[in-house]
Design an enzyme around this catalytic site. Structure first.
Site, PDB file in Angstrom:
ATOM      1  N   HIS A 153       0.837  -1.215   0.000  1.00 38.31           N
ATOM      2  CA  HIS A 153       0.000   0.000   0.000  1.00 38.31           C
ATOM      3  C   HIS A 153       0.867   1.259   0.000  1.00 38.31           C
ATOM      4  O   HIS A 153       0.425   2.310   0.470  1.00 38.31           O
ATOM      5  CB  HIS A 153      -0.958   0.042   1.198  1.00 38.31           C
ATOM      6  CG  HIS A 153      -1.702  -1.238   1.428  1.00 38.31           C
ATOM      7  ND1 HIS A 153      -2.944  -1.485   0.901  1.00 38.31           N
ATOM      8  CD2 HIS A 153      -1.342  -2.361   2.097  1.00 38.31           C
ATOM      9  CE1 HIS A 153      -3.351  -2.699   1.257  1.00 38.31           C
ATOM     10  NE2 HIS A 153      -2.382  -3.260   1.971  1.00 38.31           N
ATOM     11  N   LYS A 189      16.225  22.209 -11.049  1.00 39.42           N
ATOM     12  CA  LYS A 189      15.602  20.915 -11.348  1.00 39.42           C
ATOM     13  C   LYS A 189      16.506  19.917 -12.067  1.00 39.42           C
ATOM     14  O   LYS A 189      17.296  20.270 -12.924  1.00 39.42           O
ATOM     15  CB  LYS A 189      14.343  21.118 -12.214  1.00 39.42           C
ATOM     16  CG  LYS A 189      13.178  21.765 -11.523  1.00 39.42           C
ATOM     17  CD  LYS A 189      12.661  20.999 -10.319  1.00 39.42           C
ATOM     18  CE  LYS A 189      11.987  19.698 -10.695  1.00 39.42           C
ATOM     19  NZ  LYS A 189      10.706  19.935 -11.381  1.00 39.42           N
ATOM     20  N   GLU A 248       9.880   8.469 -16.635  1.00 43.06           N
ATOM     21  CA  GLU A 248       8.540   9.016 -16.890  1.00 43.06           C
ATOM     22  C   GLU A 248       8.058   8.658 -18.289  1.00 43.06           C
ATOM     23  O   GLU A 248       6.892   8.307 -18.495  1.00 43.06           O
ATOM     24  CB  GLU A 248       8.554  10.537 -16.745  1.00 43.06           C
ATOM     25  CG  GLU A 248       8.717  11.000 -15.311  1.00 43.06           C
ATOM     26  CD  GLU A 248       8.892  12.514 -15.248  1.00 43.06           C
ATOM     27  OE1 GLU A 248       7.896  13.199 -15.009  1.00 43.06           O
ATOM     28  OE2 GLU A 248      10.016  13.005 -15.465  1.00 43.06           O
ATOM     29  N   SER A 290      15.076  21.668 -16.253  1.00 48.81           N
ATOM     30  CA  SER A 290      13.875  22.460 -16.495  1.00 48.81           C
ATOM     31  C   SER A 290      14.270  23.742 -17.208  1.00 48.81           C
ATOM     32  O   SER A 290      15.319  24.321 -16.928  1.00 48.81           O
ATOM     33  CB  SER A 290      13.206  22.782 -15.163  1.00 48.81           C
ATOM     34  OG  SER A 290      12.358  23.909 -15.296  1.00 48.81           O
TER      35      SER A 290
END
Ligand code: ARG
Length: 469
Positions: free
Chosen positions: A165, A292, A299, A286
């Protein structure tokens, strides 16, 4: 007049019965050459085997066969040299090659399609192609597995929280977590081998759908092309795309496995977990936020899972409700298969690279494995070994956890006397049980996370993958 073909329509290999030329829009709409050209090698290999069989059966002469074989080799060389011109007005790879052959060698080329239809031909091409690509995917999967095994060997002593979980559950070895992926990819390899075994059946000779009256030898063609068997029912043969659907399912499960890994890497690379650092060369920045460093590779792998699954769904829907036997709808099989294959291949190969560019923050992992009552199950099992029924033990430990939570304490903060106030069965030997290493190494059941078990698994997998320690 009867013998001379009418001019424009006869430019098509099937133009005989047509009085008018095909509309340009129809040619554009029906053409598949822009994607099925990639089957050229398999189409040519199939045609060469077919021509040899025709000669053996006396359906063409030895000279005609030689001319066909030479002509096809020449076409193959030109395609590979990039000098072959693919013509959309000739629809697909089969007719582009046949037409070019006839232009090059004359009448013998017109005999190649004897006792054959594009319906059995396209099935053969796709089977040959997927047989080869299936083996390619299996090799790539093994590379990814090796990446995991190498990491597991390097981090054999590292502990981390195991999750259910997405909540901390029980401490495990990082190596155990990594080797879980090796098992997933092993099933994928096995599934692909099984898929290839089932698709490795020779369809040529089904012809349009009913078989042929000409004296062909299907078994000879099968042997020439390395197929252990021929398909059994001509109608099934030309209408069947089960093998393509299965192959897409294999691709989808591989991509799903990669996607689960990707999700973990995205989470672990974030500050909240901070379990892993992905090498700079495998991250992007970024355009606005100077600080970043983003995990774009995982992804994108996760994102591409939608597209691979979509390919599977697309083909399933294409086949749904098709009457026997061949229908042109089936031409829609190739783009999803090719796209899924390209996507999975690229995802596997970048994953293999990515695994070599991860550094695990094992201190962070150990710290995370030490808090959060991760050894509560061990404490319950300890009481079970002192003969307390498990349900009672569960209750006792639950009360101990609640007691700790009220005071903002961990299990290891409690003194022995405090623990004993919850059960008189608790002795001094409990303290070992509450430690992370003690917990991990107690899990000696087959497939468990104890170091001895993980070392066994590592040795077995290294042996299977041909890694020498
Ligand atoms: N390009 C076709 C396909 O991919 C080949 C078979 C065409 N057969 C036909 N009868 N039109 O399915």
């Amino acid at each position: 007049m009867a013998d001379s073909p009418r001019r424009t329509p006869a430019a098509k290999l099937w133009g005989g019965r047509f009085a008018e030329a095909t509309a340009a829009s129809v040619e554009a709409f029906t053409a598949s050459i822009h994607y099925d050209a990639r089957l050229y090698r398999h189409d040519i290999a199939g045609s060469k085997a077919h021509a040899r069989m025709l000669a053996r059966q006396g359906l063409i002469s030895g000279e005609e066969c030689d001319a066909i074989l030479k002509g096809l080799d020449g076409i193959c060389a030109d395609i590979e040299a990039g000098t072959f011109v693919f013509r959309p007005d000739l629809e697909d790879i089969h007719m582009n090659i046949e037409k070019a052959l006839t232009e090059r060698i004359g009448a013998a080329g017109e005999k190649l399609h004897t006792a054959r239809s594009r319906n059995d031909q396209v099935s053969l091409d796709l089977r040959l192609y997927l047989r080869e690509e299936g083996e390619g995917l299996r090799r790539l999967l093994a590379e990814v597995q090796k990446g995991f095994v190498t990491l597991a060997r390097r981090h054999l002593g590292a502990v981390m929280p195991g999750y259910t979980h997405l909540q901390r559950a029980q401490p495990v070895l990082l190596a155990h977590h990594l080797l879980a992926y090796v098992e997933m990819f092993e099933r994928d390899r096995d599934r692909l081998a099984d898929c290839v075994r089932r698709l490795n059946v020779m369809p040529l000779g089904a012809a349009a759908m009913a078989g042929t009256g000409l004296p062909i030898d299907r078994e000879f063609v099968a042997a020439e092309l390395g197929f252990p068997a021929v398909t059994a029912n001509s109608m099934d043969t030309v209408g069947d795309r089960d093998f393509a659907m299965e192959f897409l399912f294999c691709c989808t499960v591989i991509q799903l496995h990669l996607s689960r890994l990707a999700e973990e890497l995205v989470l672990w690379a974030g500050r909240e977990f901070d379990f892993v650092e992905i090498g700079d060369r495998y991250c992007t920045g970024s355009s606005i936020m100077p600080q970043k460093k983003n995990p774009d590779i995982p992804e994108l792998i996760r994102g591409k899972t939608g597209r691979v699954t979509g390919s599977l769904m697309g083909l399933l829907m294409t086949v749904k409700g098709l009457p026997l036997t061949y229908n042109r709808d089936l031409q829609e099989d190739k783009e999803p298969v090719f796209d899924a294959l390209d996507t999975v291949r690229a995802s596997l190969s970048i994953t293999a690279e990515l695994l070599g560019n991860l550094s695990f923050n094992t201190d962070r992992m150990r710290a995370a494995a030490s808090g959060g009552f991760m050894t509560a199950t061990d404490l319950a099992d300890y009481l079970v070994q002192k003969n307390m029924p498990f349900r009672q033990a569960h209750g006792v430990v639950g009360r101990i956890v609640a007691h700790c939570q009220e005071r903002g304490q961990e299990l290891t903060d409690l003194k022995l006397e405090e623990l004993q106030s919850f059960s008189s069965l608790i002795d001094g030997d409990v303290l070992e049980v509450l430690k992370v290493e003690g917990s991990v190494n107690s899990r000696l059941s087959i497939g468990g996370t104890a170091r001895a078990r993980v070392e066994d698994a590592l040795r077995r997998l290294e042996k299977n993958l041909g890694i020498t320690g």
